[in-house]
Design an enzyme around this catalytic site. Structure first.
Site, short mmCIF file in Angstrom:
data_model
loop_
_atom_site.label_atom_id
_atom_site.label_comp_id
_atom_site.label_asym_id
_atom_site.label_seq_id
_atom_site.Cartn_x
_atom_site.Cartn_y
_atom_site.Cartn_z
N SER A 6 40.96 40.05 43.09
CA SER A 6 40.51 40.11 41.69
C SER A 6 41.95 40.76 41.01
O SER A 6 42.15 41.83 41.01
CB SER A 6 39.54 40.92 41.14
OG SER A 6 39.40 40.98 40.15
N HIS A 31 41.00 35.54 42.39
CA HIS A 31 39.49 35.67 41.60
C HIS A 31 40.26 36.19 40.23
O HIS A 31 41.10 37.12 40.01
CB HIS A 31 38.68 36.93 42.05
CG HIS A 31 37.53 36.94 41.35
ND1 HIS A 31 36.44 36.25 41.62
CD2 HIS A 31 37.25 37.69 40.37
CE1 HIS A 31 35.34 36.39 40.98
NE2 HIS A 31 35.96 37.53 39.93
N ASP A 33 39.01 37.04 36.46
CA ASP A 33 37.87 37.26 35.34
C ASP A 33 38.15 36.96 34.12
O ASP A 33 39.09 37.55 33.40
CB ASP A 33 37.61 38.91 35.50
CG ASP A 33 36.94 39.29 36.87
OD1 ASP A 33 35.91 38.48 37.26
OD2 ASP A 33 37.14 40.19 37.40
N MET A 35 37.24 37.09 30.14
CA MET A 35 36.08 37.79 29.32
C MET A 35 36.49 37.71 27.94
O MET A 35 37.71 37.50 27.80
CB MET A 35 36.15 39.32 29.75
CG MET A 35 36.04 39.63 31.25
SD MET A 35 36.23 41.47 31.55
CE MET A 35 36.22 41.36 33.23
N HIS A 64 35.95 33.24 37.23
CA HIS A 64 34.72 33.74 36.95
C HIS A 64 34.56 34.02 35.49
O HIS A 64 35.32 34.91 34.60
CB HIS A 64 34.56 35.25 37.57
CG HIS A 64 33.34 35.85 37.40
ND1 HIS A 64 32.90 37.02 37.82
CD2 HIS A 64 32.17 35.49 36.73
CE1 HIS A 64 31.66 37.62 37.45
NE2 HIS A 64 31.05 36.48 36.79
N MET A 66 32.87 35.27 32.09
CA MET A 66 32.04 36.18 31.51
C MET A 66 32.16 36.08 30.19
O MET A 66 32.79 36.83 29.47
CB MET A 66 32.36 37.48 31.82
CG MET A 66 32.21 37.80 33.46
SD MET A 66 32.59 39.70 33.94
CE MET A 66 33.76 39.40 35.44
N MET A 135 26.65 40.33 41.18
CA MET A 135 27.30 41.51 40.94
C MET A 135 26.95 42.71 41.18
O MET A 135 25.67 42.97 41.40
CB MET A 135 27.45 41.39 39.07
CG MET A 135 27.94 40.29 38.60
SD MET A 135 29.93 39.87 38.94
CE MET A 135 30.55 41.47 38.39
N GLY A 140 32.46 43.61 33.52
CA GLY A 140 33.29 43.81 32.27
C GLY A 140 34.62 44.72 32.64
O GLY A 140 35.68 44.46 31.94
N ASP A 173 30.75 40.83 44.04
CA ASP A 173 31.57 41.22 43.13
C ASP A 173 31.48 42.57 42.60
O ASP A 173 30.81 42.81 41.70
CB ASP A 173 31.68 40.06 41.99
CG ASP A 173 32.83 40.37 41.35
OD1 ASP A 173 33.53 41.17 41.14
OD2 ASP A 173 33.25 39.30 40.08
#
Length: 214
Positions: A6, A31, A33, A35, A64, A66, A135, A140, A173
């Site tokens: 990540s 990975h 993220d 957001m 991913h 979010m 998760m 976050g 994760d």
């Protein structure tokens, strides 16, 4: 065990170099993220950043989302270089419609659930998706402690995957170290997402190998 590194825990001032380094150190996926500050209380990156770092690694990008209204952005992330697009069951979209929307881009599709979401929300969709994500922290922010009670969800998913003879992969994760990766593996996970334990390690290659070797 496969490892998705990540980049949320990486040095953003040299993100391309970090992606290249983690790829050379043995990670199976990068990975990423995404957001939006609404679905979760943090803001990270969008398609333009992913497009910029895509040439830095040949391994798949596990993106991913979010974010709210994820279906609006599937095509953008696919075009930017995502190989797997994961969205949240809690994001408000019709799950079946969203799954089909990702598939229409030609990319693999994942569905993630937060710690408070029952695993039953995911079970019926297992035959339709490539990746089921549990998760193991509240989404976050990186660096949170692993929630071992989430392993009951992983075991339930593994049981259903085996029962139906599916190829769906199970990913955990959050809070992954070599110790918690062992718990995840024993519960039936295929992929661990790890950020802090890799990017903050003095020996990235060793850190990845230890997670893989559980």
């Amino acid at each position: 065990m496969k490892v998705a590194a990540s980049v949320l825990a990486s040095d953003f001032s040299k993100l391309g170099d970090e992606v290249e380094r983690v790829s050379r150190s043995g990670a199976d996926f990068v990975h990423i993220d995404v957001m939006d500050g609404v679905f979760v209380r943090n803001i990270t990156m969008g398609p333009a950043i992913i497009r910029a770092i895509r040439p830095c690694a040949s391994i798949p990008f596990d993106v991913h989302l979010m974010i709210t209204e994820p279906s609006r952005y599937f095509a953008d992330f696919a075009e930017a270089g995502a190989d797997i697009i994961t969205f949240h069951a809690e994001a408000g979209s019709n799950l079946l419609s969203a799954i089909n929307a990702v598939k229409s881009t030609g990319k693999k599709v994942g569905v993630a659930i937060k710690p408070a979401t029952m695993v039953d929300e995911l079970l019926e969709y297992l035959p339709m998706i490539d990746l089921a994500v549990v998760m193991t922290v509240e989404p976050g922010f990186g660096g949170q402690p692993f929630m071992p009670e989430m392993m009951s969800k992983v075991r339930a998913l593994r049981e259903e995957v085996c029962k139906q003879g599916l190829k769906t992969l199970i990913e955990v994760d959050g809070g992954i170290t070599k110790e918690t990766a062992k718990m995840a593996a024993q519960s039936g996970a295929d992929i661990c997402v790890a950020g802090t334990s890799i990017f903050k390690s003095s020996d990235m290659k060793r850190a990845i190998a230890e997670i893989k070797g559980v």
